[in-house]
Design a protein around this motif. Sequence first.
Motif, PDB file in Angstrom:
ATOM      1  N   ARG A   1       7.750  12.975   1.704  1.00 28.72           N
ATOM      2  CA  ARG A   1       6.566  12.655   1.634  1.00 28.72           C
ATOM      3  C   ARG A   1       5.678  11.949   2.927  1.00 28.72           C
ATOM      4  NH1 ARG A   1       3.929  11.074  -3.856  1.00 28.72           N
ATOM      5  NH2 ARG A   1       1.973  11.979  -2.103  1.00 28.72           N
ATOM      6  N   LYS A  14       1.866   6.661  -6.840  1.00 27.21           N
ATOM      7  CA  LYS A  14       1.301   7.309  -7.441  1.00 27.21           C
ATOM      8  C   LYS A  14       1.287   8.673  -7.112  1.00 27.21           C
ATOM      9  CE  LYS A  14      -3.805   7.993  -7.036  1.00 27.21           C
ATOM     10  NZ  LYS A  14      -5.278   8.071  -6.390  1.00 27.21           N
ATOM     11  N   GLY A  15       2.317   8.973  -6.257  1.00 28.26           N
ATOM     12  CA  GLY A  15       2.002  10.740  -6.173  1.00 28.26           C
ATOM     13  C   GLY A  15       3.549  10.663  -6.979  1.00 28.26           C
ATOM     14  N   GLU A  19       3.368  11.858   5.434  1.00 23.18           N
ATOM     15  CA  GLU A  19       1.933  11.167   5.616  1.00 23.18           C
ATOM     16  C   GLU A  19       1.964  10.044   6.954  1.00 23.18           C
ATOM     17  OE1 GLU A  19      -1.902   9.805   3.742  1.00 23.18           O
ATOM     18  OE2 GLU A  19      -0.505  11.762   3.805  1.00 23.18           O
ATOM     19  N   TYR A  20       3.060   9.317   7.086  1.00 22.64           N
ATOM     20  CA  TYR A  20       2.798   8.482   8.452  1.00 22.64           C
ATOM     21  C   TYR A  20       4.445   8.766   9.236  1.00 22.64           C
ATOM     22  CZ  TYR A  20       1.119   5.584   4.602  1.00 22.64           C
ATOM     23  OH  TYR A  20       0.211   4.634   3.520  1.00 22.64           O
ATOM     24  N   GLU A  58       1.039  -1.031  -0.203  1.00 20.12           N
ATOM     25  CA  GLU A  58       0.097  -0.068  -0.479  1.00 20.12           C
ATOM     26  C   GLU A  58       1.069   0.850   0.141  1.00 20.12           C
ATOM     27  OE1 GLU A  58      -2.892   2.312   3.051  1.00 20.12           O
ATOM     28  OE2 GLU A  58      -3.077   0.183   3.565  1.00 20.12           O
ATOM     29  N   THR A  59       1.621   1.449   0.618  1.00 18.93           N
ATOM     30  CA  THR A  59       2.751   2.212   0.785  1.00 18.93           C
ATOM     31  C   THR A  59       3.453   2.619  -0.434  1.00 18.93           C
ATOM     32  OG1 THR A  59       3.191   2.291   3.459  1.00 18.93           O
ATOM     33  CG2 THR A  59       4.945   3.616   2.242  1.00 18.93           C
ATOM     34  N   TRP A 113       1.237   3.984  -3.035  1.00 16.86           N
ATOM     35  CA  TRP A 113       1.402   5.610  -2.712  1.00 16.86           C
ATOM     36  C   TRP A 113       2.100   6.143  -2.961  1.00 16.86           C
ATOM     37  CZ3 TRP A 113       3.918   8.594   1.165  1.00 16.86           C
ATOM     38  CH2 TRP A 113       2.545   9.905   1.172  1.00 16.86           C
TER      39      TRP A 113
END
Length: 65
Positions: free
Chosen positions: A35, A20-21, A39-40, A13-14, A17
Motif C-alpha cells: 500500500r 485507517k486503511g 501511494e508514495y 499522516e502516513t 493513512w
Amino acid sequence: EAMNLTNVYTMNETAAWLWKGIGSSDFTEEQLVSRLCEEYEVTEEQAATDVHALVEEWIKLGLVR
C-alpha cells in the motif's frame, strides 16, 4: 474483552493513512508495504523498514497483536 480507551495516540499522516486503511481487519506487513509503495514514491526496501518499525511500535503500544 474490554478495551482501555483512556490513552490517546498520535500518528503522523502516513501512519494514520495506513491505520485507517487497515480498519479492523487483519493485515500483514507485506500488505502495508505494498500500500505504501502504491501511494508514495518510496522504495520497497525503505517501505519495509518503515512499516516494520511502525508495526513494532503499534505492538509495543498494544494497538495490534
